[in-house]
Design a protein around this motif. Sequence first.
Motif, PDB file in Angstrom:
ATOM      1  N   ALA A 100       0.833  -1.195   0.000  1.00 41.36           N
ATOM      2  CA  ALA A 100       0.000   0.000   0.000  1.00 41.36           C
ATOM      3  C   ALA A 100       0.870   1.249   0.000  1.00 41.36           C
ATOM      4  CB  ALA A 100      -0.915  -0.004   1.219  1.00 41.36           C
ATOM      5  N   ASP A 101       0.492   2.230  -0.794  1.00 41.52           N
ATOM      6  CA  ASP A 101       1.224   3.495  -0.890  1.00 41.52           C
ATOM      7  C   ASP A 101       0.794   4.387   0.275  1.00 41.52           C
ATOM      8  OD1 ASP A 101       2.302   5.967  -1.520  1.00 41.52           O
ATOM      9  OD2 ASP A 101       1.939   5.765  -3.669  1.00 41.52           O
ATOM     10  N   SER A 102       1.483   4.272   1.392  1.00 40.66           N
ATOM     11  CA  SER A 102       1.077   4.974   2.613  1.00 40.66           C
ATOM     12  C   SER A 102       1.163   6.491   2.468  1.00 40.66           C
ATOM     13  CB  SER A 102       1.931   4.516   3.796  1.00 40.66           C
ATOM     14  OG  SER A 102       3.305   4.725   3.538  1.00 40.66           O
ATOM     15  N   ALA A 103       2.106   6.994   1.661  1.00 37.26           N
ATOM     16  CA  ALA A 103       2.231   8.442   1.489  1.00 37.26           C
ATOM     17  C   ALA A 103       1.017   9.000   0.754  1.00 37.26           C
ATOM     18  CB  ALA A 103       3.516   8.765   0.740  1.00 37.26           C
ATOM     19  N   TRP A 104       0.600   8.322  -0.328  1.00 37.13           N
ATOM     20  CA  TRP A 104      -0.567   8.798  -1.067  1.00 37.13           C
ATOM     21  C   TRP A 104      -1.810   8.699  -0.195  1.00 37.13           C
ATOM     22  CZ3 TRP A 104      -5.385   7.205  -2.452  1.00 37.13           C
ATOM     23  CH2 TRP A 104      -6.038   7.981  -3.425  1.00 37.13           C
ATOM     24  N   LEU A 105      -1.945   7.601   0.531  1.00 37.96           N
ATOM     25  CA  LEU A 105      -3.110   7.414   1.392  1.00 37.96           C
ATOM     26  C   LEU A 105      -3.178   8.477   2.484  1.00 37.96           C
ATOM     27  CD1 LEU A 105      -3.120   3.538   1.713  1.00 37.96           C
ATOM     28  CD2 LEU A 105      -5.073   4.917   0.988  1.00 37.96           C
ATOM     29  N   ALA A 106      -2.031   8.808   3.064  1.00 41.56           N
ATOM     30  CA  ALA A 106      -2.018   9.820   4.120  1.00 41.56           C
ATOM     31  C   ALA A 106      -2.459  11.178   3.591  1.00 41.56           C
ATOM     32  CB  ALA A 106      -0.616   9.915   4.721  1.00 41.56           C
TER      33      ALA A 106
END
Length: 379
Positions: free
Chosen positions: A29-35
């Motif tokens: 999961a792309d945590s930076a985009w999600l954040a």
Amino acid sequence: MAAVSEIAAARRIVIKVGSALLVGEDGAADSAWLAAFAQDVAALRARGQQVLIVSSGAGALGRRRLGLRRRGLSLAEKQAAAAAGQSALMRAWEAALEPHGAICAQVLLTREDTETRRRWLNARATLEALLALGVTPVINENDTVVTEEIRVGDNDRLSARVAQLVSAEVLVLLSDIDGLYTADPRADPTATHIPRVSQLTPQIEAMAGGANAQADVGTGGMATKIEAARIASEAGCATIITLGSRSRPLAALEAGALSTVIEPATTPKAAYKAWIAGALAPAGTLVVDAGAAGALKRGKSLLAAGLTAVEGVFEKGACVRIVDLDGQEIGRGLVRYEAGHAQRICGLKSGAVEPALGYTAGPVIHADDLALAPPSVAA
């Protein structure tokens, strides 16, 4: 006219997030985009708007967890990957939303949940309850149990069905392109961006199915987005197609970023009432007294106290005719009790319903689920 007006005016917004946005190149999961995206969700919630997220990604995350990197997986392997990835998907959403005080809830739907009346009503009731509790639903197709023959097909269509289900005013489809063009802008430098579509004509559909056919990754494409927009439009919901890969795509939209807005053909309330009035065959008839008939015509719900007779055999959630003592049709609605139980509560005051049945589902027909007959019929 910018998409900002649609977003600002919406009470309820459905946002579709595809696998390509949520899952990074490493399969995690792309945590930076999600954040960053979670900041957009938090901003909408802070304004009192309700947000529902239709999220892909379970299959892709599950492949990584199970080491299924090869192509050509069997149906059982795809379903296993979806099962293994769904928990990872929800952990990713929880990690993104919880810092903003937002609780999210997993909702898995199948095509029958959006097309079978009783299951449709149950799904809607669950989503309404979650929204009333301040929860952000994260919705996906239940890929662990569906087969190709019974799938919704892709999350563009599923998101449109969810918008229809909850009477949302806006559906946002986050894409890898910033809207609809007259031709594929990556192949044709003369392609013109289309900022607003007032009606989905064959010409618009041809643009999506031809030049824009490769303008997306994953299972869908621009053609499926236009198909989803048609479903949403007929349900009274505007659709916004915009680039999702940028940080905070919704904030970018409100700042004037390019998008295509596809206008609704009606309002959510009118579309729902029309569906009840014309798309559903009545399964029975409820006869009401003069007091209830007058109250219904004033926009009130049908209470058991005003019910005098029940005709036919039907289940909870069925569409029924409502007639007065002279047999004149007042309207049609979705009943909250099956026929036998409705018969048992005829004439009872609201406080006596639960002792009589052991439960209460509220009014016999809620005003929101009632479509009044036109004057020529009701006269």
